[in-house]
Write an enzyme that holds these catalytic residues in place. Sequence first.
Site, PDB file in Angstrom:
ATOM      1  CD  GLU A   1      -2.775  -1.301   2.394  1.00 30.61           C
ATOM      2  OE1 GLU A   1      -3.647  -0.436   2.559  1.00 30.61           O
ATOM      3  OE2 GLU A   1      -2.583  -2.235   3.191  1.00 30.61           O
TER       4      GLU A   1
ATOM      5  CB  SER B   1      -5.829  -1.438   0.227  1.00 31.93           C
ATOM      6  OG  SER B   1      -5.597  -0.253   0.941  1.00 31.93           O
TER       7      SER B   1
ATOM      8  CE1 TYR C   1      -7.050   3.337  -1.963  1.00 33.01           C
ATOM      9  CE2 TYR C   1      -6.748   0.970  -2.097  1.00 33.01           C
ATOM     10  CZ  TYR C   1      -6.939   2.119  -1.341  1.00 33.01           C
ATOM     11  OH  TYR C   1      -7.046   2.028   0.020  1.00 33.01           O
TER      12      TYR C   1
ATOM     13  NE  ARG D   1     -12.722   1.960   6.437  1.00 32.24           N
ATOM     14  CZ  ARG D   1     -11.619   1.609   5.779  1.00 32.24           C
ATOM     15  NH1 ARG D   1     -10.738   2.514   5.410  1.00 32.24           N
ATOM     16  NH2 ARG D   1     -11.381   0.334   5.500  1.00 32.24           N
TER      17      ARG D   1
ATOM     18  CG  ASP E   1     -14.424  -1.273   7.006  1.00 30.26           C
ATOM     19  OD1 ASP E   1     -14.589  -0.099   7.395  1.00 30.26           O
ATOM     20  OD2 ASP E   1     -13.505  -1.616   6.254  1.00 30.26           O
TER      21      ASP E   1
ATOM     22  CD  GLU F   1     -11.108  -5.102   6.502  1.00 35.30           C
ATOM     23  OE1 GLU F   1     -10.635  -6.243   6.417  1.00 35.30           O
ATOM     24  OE2 GLU F   1     -10.905  -4.201   5.679  1.00 35.30           O
TER      25      GLU F   1
ATOM     26  CG  ASN G   1      -7.596   0.632   7.894  1.00 32.51           C
ATOM     27  OD1 ASN G   1      -6.634   1.184   8.389  1.00 32.51           O
ATOM     28  ND2 ASN G   1      -7.644   0.291   6.618  1.00 32.51           N
TER      29      ASN G   1
ATOM     30  N   GLY H   1      -7.000   5.154   4.951  1.00 35.26           N
ATOM     31  CA  GLY H   1      -6.621   6.120   3.927  1.00 35.26           C
ATOM     32  C   GLY H   1      -6.975   7.527   4.372  1.00 35.26           C
TER      33      GLY H   1
END
Length: 373
Positions: free
Chosen positions: A17, A195, A266, A306, A308, A322, A324, A328
């Site tokens: 990443e 990602s 992306y 974040r 999810d 998950e 994070n 991003g």
Amino acid sequence: MNRKTRVAVLYGGKSGEHEVSLKSAASVLRYLDRERFEPVPVSIDKDGRWQCHDLRRIEAANTESLPIPADSPAIRLEPQADGRTAILPSDADAAAIAPVDVVFPVIHGPLCEDGSLQGLLELAGAAYVGSGVLGSAVSMHKDIAKRLAALAGLPVAPYFAVARRDYRPDPAAATEAARAGLTLPVFVKPCNMGSSVGVHKVKRWEDLDAALADAFQYDLKVLIEQGIDAREIEVAVLDGEPPVASVASELNAGPQHEFYSYEAKYIDQDGASVDLPAKLDAAQMARVRQLAIDAFVALDCSGLARVDFFLDRQSGAFYFNEINTLPGFTAISMYPKMMEASGMPYPALLTRLVELAQERHAERAGLRTSYEA
């Protein structure tokens, strides 16, 4: 006049990443409050070399991704008695670099957000944005994160974890276990990647081995998860006493993508659309926001995360997917956008994250390091 807080904006990294990090860091550098903070660009290149760059040179590039000039001085970090972190040129003859007050890791993936970098920053005595070693490590590891979330009472969809050492001598056993306990479709995911790298949706059992083989290129342990006819819901959490959750958003993969893959995130400009806020009723919105805070606390997170979730279209149940800990961070990334939709603009969010890093560092510095009678 008060001295500005020197913030090392750390970007790059050895993970897959790397390029995402360059874009995230460009946004952080652009929007960091220059009245309060003095940014110091620090990079880790794909070979693991640390460098400190001249801010004017980096900003002169004026690109969406921060460059990593090869001729900038290589550096090392060292703790200072005043609580700051020295950035020392590896070459003793190179010019001195002023110490930094806070490190802002705008960096993603293995060796960046899995506790490895955080341990190094602890050894360097640095105040840093984001979760500590434990929270970073368990959150990045999808299997351990799901286990801890389940122990804390969060709903988790059925899955199997397969270690490469067990898979290699008997690949058929993993397939048999998956077929016995799950129904098609299933998702195959490396445990320690972000990602959506190495993630596959498997709709035929005969395709499972190929998906596992690819996922094992990225990690030593892989998940086989039950596919759910679900909506993808995300929530941003910001630390505090207590932590606060943003309004939720919903990701909708574009017509060319069956799920929110790396390409959808992306590469393909039409890869996904977002509903912000998500089209949830009041009870659902309250439920998922509380679940996000529960996950943040259960996984010992700090600073930001974040979280999810899957929302089952049939049953209406939420499932933890998950978390994070260094999401991003471009101005259009979901974490900043959700926080902005909840009343915290991007520049104010950056300021608050730096403040949280300093507060946590000061609190930890006040702890005893040995027993004193």
